[in-house]
Design a protein around this motif. Structure first.
Motif, PDB file in Angstrom:
ATOM      1  N   PHE A 136      11.818  13.932  33.153  1.00  0.00           N
ATOM      2  CA  PHE A 136      11.424  13.186  31.964  1.00  0.00           C
ATOM      3  C   PHE A 136      10.656  11.916  32.342  1.00  0.00           C
ATOM      4  O   PHE A 136      10.879  11.343  33.410  1.00  0.00           O
ATOM      5  CB  PHE A 136      12.649  12.751  31.151  1.00  0.00           C
ATOM      6  CG  PHE A 136      13.460  13.879  30.594  1.00  0.00           C
ATOM      7  CD1 PHE A 136      13.081  14.505  29.411  1.00  0.00           C
ATOM      8  CD2 PHE A 136      14.610  14.315  31.235  1.00  0.00           C
ATOM      9  CE1 PHE A 136      13.830  15.551  28.890  1.00  0.00           C
ATOM     10  CE2 PHE A 136      15.368  15.353  30.719  1.00  0.00           C
ATOM     11  CZ  PHE A 136      14.977  15.975  29.548  1.00  0.00           C
ATOM     12  N   ILE A 137       9.809  11.499  31.427  1.00  0.00           N
ATOM     13  CA  ILE A 137       9.223  10.161  31.481  1.00  0.00           C
ATOM     14  C   ILE A 137      10.214   9.221  30.801  1.00  0.00           C
ATOM     15  O   ILE A 137      10.701   9.511  29.711  1.00  0.00           O
ATOM     16  CB  ILE A 137       7.876  10.125  30.747  1.00  0.00           C
ATOM     17  CG1 ILE A 137       6.878  11.077  31.410  1.00  0.00           C
ATOM     18  CG2 ILE A 137       7.314   8.702  30.683  1.00  0.00           C
ATOM     19  CD1 ILE A 137       5.675  11.387  30.537  1.00  0.00           C
ATOM     20  N   LEU A 138      10.528   8.099  31.434  1.00  0.00           N
ATOM     21  CA  LEU A 138      11.432   7.110  30.852  1.00  0.00           C
ATOM     22  C   LEU A 138      10.621   5.892  30.422  1.00  0.00           C
ATOM     23  O   LEU A 138       9.975   5.243  31.257  1.00  0.00           O
ATOM     24  CB  LEU A 138      12.502   6.693  31.853  1.00  0.00           C
ATOM     25  CG  LEU A 138      13.832   7.434  31.836  1.00  0.00           C
ATOM     26  CD1 LEU A 138      14.641   7.087  30.601  1.00  0.00           C
ATOM     27  CD2 LEU A 138      13.622   8.941  31.918  1.00  0.00           C
ATOM     28  N   LEU A 139      10.637   5.609  29.126  1.00  0.00           N
ATOM     29  CA  LEU A 139       9.962   4.415  28.607  1.00  0.00           C
ATOM     30  C   LEU A 139      11.018   3.375  28.258  1.00  0.00           C
ATOM     31  O   LEU A 139      11.901   3.624  27.443  1.00  0.00           O
ATOM     32  CB  LEU A 139       9.104   4.756  27.388  1.00  0.00           C
ATOM     33  CG  LEU A 139       8.183   3.642  26.890  1.00  0.00           C
ATOM     34  CD1 LEU A 139       6.902   4.223  26.286  1.00  0.00           C
ATOM     35  CD2 LEU A 139       8.858   2.726  25.872  1.00  0.00           C
ATOM     36  N   PHE A 140      10.928   2.227  28.903  1.00  0.00           N
ATOM     37  CA  PHE A 140      11.892   1.154  28.709  1.00  0.00           C
ATOM     38  C   PHE A 140      11.281   0.018  27.899  1.00  0.00           C
ATOM     39  O   PHE A 140      10.178  -0.452  28.230  1.00  0.00           O
ATOM     40  CB  PHE A 140      12.342   0.552  30.050  1.00  0.00           C
ATOM     41  CG  PHE A 140      12.966   1.513  31.012  1.00  0.00           C
ATOM     42  CD1 PHE A 140      13.901   2.447  30.588  1.00  0.00           C
ATOM     43  CD2 PHE A 140      12.646   1.474  32.364  1.00  0.00           C
ATOM     44  CE1 PHE A 140      14.499   3.323  31.493  1.00  0.00           C
ATOM     45  CE2 PHE A 140      13.227   2.326  33.271  1.00  0.00           C
ATOM     46  CZ  PHE A 140      14.160   3.266  32.838  1.00  0.00           C
ATOM     47  N   HIS A 141      11.992  -0.441  26.866  1.00  0.00           N
ATOM     48  CA  HIS A 141      11.657  -1.754  26.320  1.00  0.00           C
ATOM     49  C   HIS A 141      12.003  -2.776  27.393  1.00  0.00           C
ATOM     50  O   HIS A 141      13.088  -2.744  27.969  1.00  0.00           O
ATOM     51  CB  HIS A 141      12.458  -2.050  25.051  1.00  0.00           C
ATOM     52  CG  HIS A 141      12.334  -3.476  24.609  1.00  0.00           C
ATOM     53  ND1 HIS A 141      11.379  -3.887  23.706  1.00  0.00           N
ATOM     54  CD2 HIS A 141      13.018  -4.592  24.978  1.00  0.00           C
ATOM     55  CE1 HIS A 141      11.489  -5.189  23.529  1.00  0.00           C
ATOM     56  NE2 HIS A 141      12.481  -5.643  24.296  1.00  0.00           N
ATOM     57  N   VAL A 142      11.086  -3.704  27.646  1.00  0.00           N
ATOM     58  CA  VAL A 142      11.319  -4.730  28.657  1.00  0.00           C
ATOM     59  C   VAL A 142      10.963  -6.090  28.073  1.00  0.00           C
ATOM     60  O   VAL A 142       9.912  -6.250  27.437  1.00  0.00           O
ATOM     61  CB  VAL A 142      10.480  -4.490  29.933  1.00  0.00           C
ATOM     62  CG1 VAL A 142      10.945  -5.427  31.054  1.00  0.00           C
ATOM     63  CG2 VAL A 142      10.548  -3.046  30.382  1.00  0.00           C
ATOM     64  N   GLY A 143      11.841  -7.073  28.295  1.00  0.00           N
ATOM     65  CA  GLY A 143      11.548  -8.437  27.893  1.00  0.00           C
ATOM     66  C   GLY A 143      12.306  -8.881  26.664  1.00  0.00           C
ATOM     67  O   GLY A 143      12.949  -8.087  25.969  1.00  0.00           O
ATOM     68  N   SER A 144      12.222 -10.195  26.387  1.00  0.00           N
ATOM     69  CA  SER A 144      12.958 -10.774  25.279  1.00  0.00           C
ATOM     70  C   SER A 144      12.522 -12.221  25.108  1.00  0.00           C
ATOM     71  O   SER A 144      11.970 -12.839  26.031  1.00  0.00           O
ATOM     72  CB  SER A 144      14.465 -10.717  25.555  1.00  0.00           C
ATOM     73  OG  SER A 144      15.194 -11.395  24.566  1.00  0.00           O
ATOM     74  N   ARG A 145      12.787 -12.761  23.923  1.00  0.00           N
ATOM     75  CA  ARG A 145      12.590 -14.196  23.707  1.00  0.00           C
ATOM     76  C   ARG A 145      13.771 -14.990  24.231  1.00  0.00           C
ATOM     77  O   ARG A 145      13.732 -16.220  24.257  1.00  0.00           O
ATOM     78  CB  ARG A 145      12.396 -14.463  22.214  1.00  0.00           C
ATOM     79  CG  ARG A 145      11.055 -13.989  21.677  1.00  0.00           C
ATOM     80  CD  ARG A 145      10.982 -14.069  20.170  1.00  0.00           C
ATOM     81  NE  ARG A 145      11.851 -13.077  19.553  1.00  0.00           N
ATOM     82  CZ  ARG A 145      11.955 -12.897  18.242  1.00  0.00           C
ATOM     83  NH1 ARG A 145      11.263 -13.653  17.418  1.00  0.00           N
ATOM     84  NH2 ARG A 145      12.760 -11.970  17.752  1.00  0.00           N
TER      85      ARG A 145
END
Length: 263
Positions: A136-145
């Motif tokens: 699988f391709i894994l797409l991660f949300h990265v980052g934050s305020r």
């Protein structure tokens, strides 16, 4: 072929509430209504032929229904949609669910640690990520305020995962660090198994920062994304090109790079 690698569309029964949640979470007014019909309409208007649809299960009990909807969208719009599934580290039967996703031609998985309530370096994720290698391709949300120490998904975590799982294809969303791009530039080096998408960056980054991010990664490893319904394709394309200074041909290359990811 032009791609939008980062979009979200919700079941009609919850689309309005989902958009309202996004408005509150990101303090904005979404430019799409959250439905697949509106997404297809807006993408078609700017010539985007393929879009990756992302979902995330905020609780273990949502894993199955979220993935069911991803499969439904994949079946009903195969010419335009590449649907990604999801999982949650507290979902016990994850091995069976990975097999079910595979059987139903789901090619990728989205994780959003902020919304799902875990850290990207959670030890419970490691065997699951290992099982996803070569599959699988894994797409991660990265980052934050939030401050770096409180952020559940950082560029540094992504760099460690890319090194630990060299056969795992990773897409780091939001140029690898939403609202913490200085850490992307310091802590997320290019690697053979790493791609980055451009979503939710141009509204906040200065032209200088956007150009620095573009220069930091190999151009063929960058993927155009709108984060729809937050931003409409026409406005995002215009804003991104104006701030980045990309020529029409370079912009077209950026929007076509996902073809290599899915080859």
């Amino acid at each position: 072929m032009l791609f939008d690698i980062h979009t979200h569309a919700f079941h009609p029964k919850i689309a309005r509430k989902a958009v309202e949640h996004l408005n509150r979470a990101y303090n904005l007014a979404c430019e799409g209504d959250g439905t697949i019909a509106h997404l297809l309409e807006q993408e078609s208007a700017v010539g985007i032929e393929k879009m990756v649809l992302l979902c995330a299960a905020t609780t273990p009990s949502q894993v199955i229904p979220a993935n069911n909807y991803a499969m439904e969208l994949q079946r009903s719009h195969p010419e335009h949609v590449i649907a990604f599934g999801t999982f949650h580290p507290e979902y016990a039967r994850w091995e069976e669910e990975l097999e079910r996703l595979e059987r139903n031609n789901i090619r990728g998985i989205k994780l959003h640690p902020d919304f799902q309530g875990f850290r990207l370096d959670d030890p419970r994720l490691m065997p699951i990520l290992d099982a996803c290698q070569d599959r699988f391709i894994l797409l991660f949300h990265v980052g934050s305020r939030r401050p770096l120490a409180e952020c559940p998904s950082t560029p540094y975590m992504v760099a460690r995962l890319a090194a630990a799982f060299p056969r795992l294809t990773i897409v780091a969303a939001h140029f690898g660090g939403y609202r913490m791009w200085e850490h992307t530039l310091k802590g997320l080096p290019p690697s053979e198994n790493l791609w980055c998408d451009t979503s939710s960056t141009s509204p906040y980054a200065s032209p200088e920062l956007l150009k620095a991010l573009l220069a930091h990664f190999p151009r063929e490893r960058l993927l155009f994304g709108t984060d729809w319904p937050l931003y409409s394709p026409d406005k995002e394309i215009r804003r991104f090109q104006e701030k980045s200074g990309l020529s029409d041909s370079r912009m077209a290359d950026l929007m076509g790079n996902a073809l290599h990811l899915f080859a």
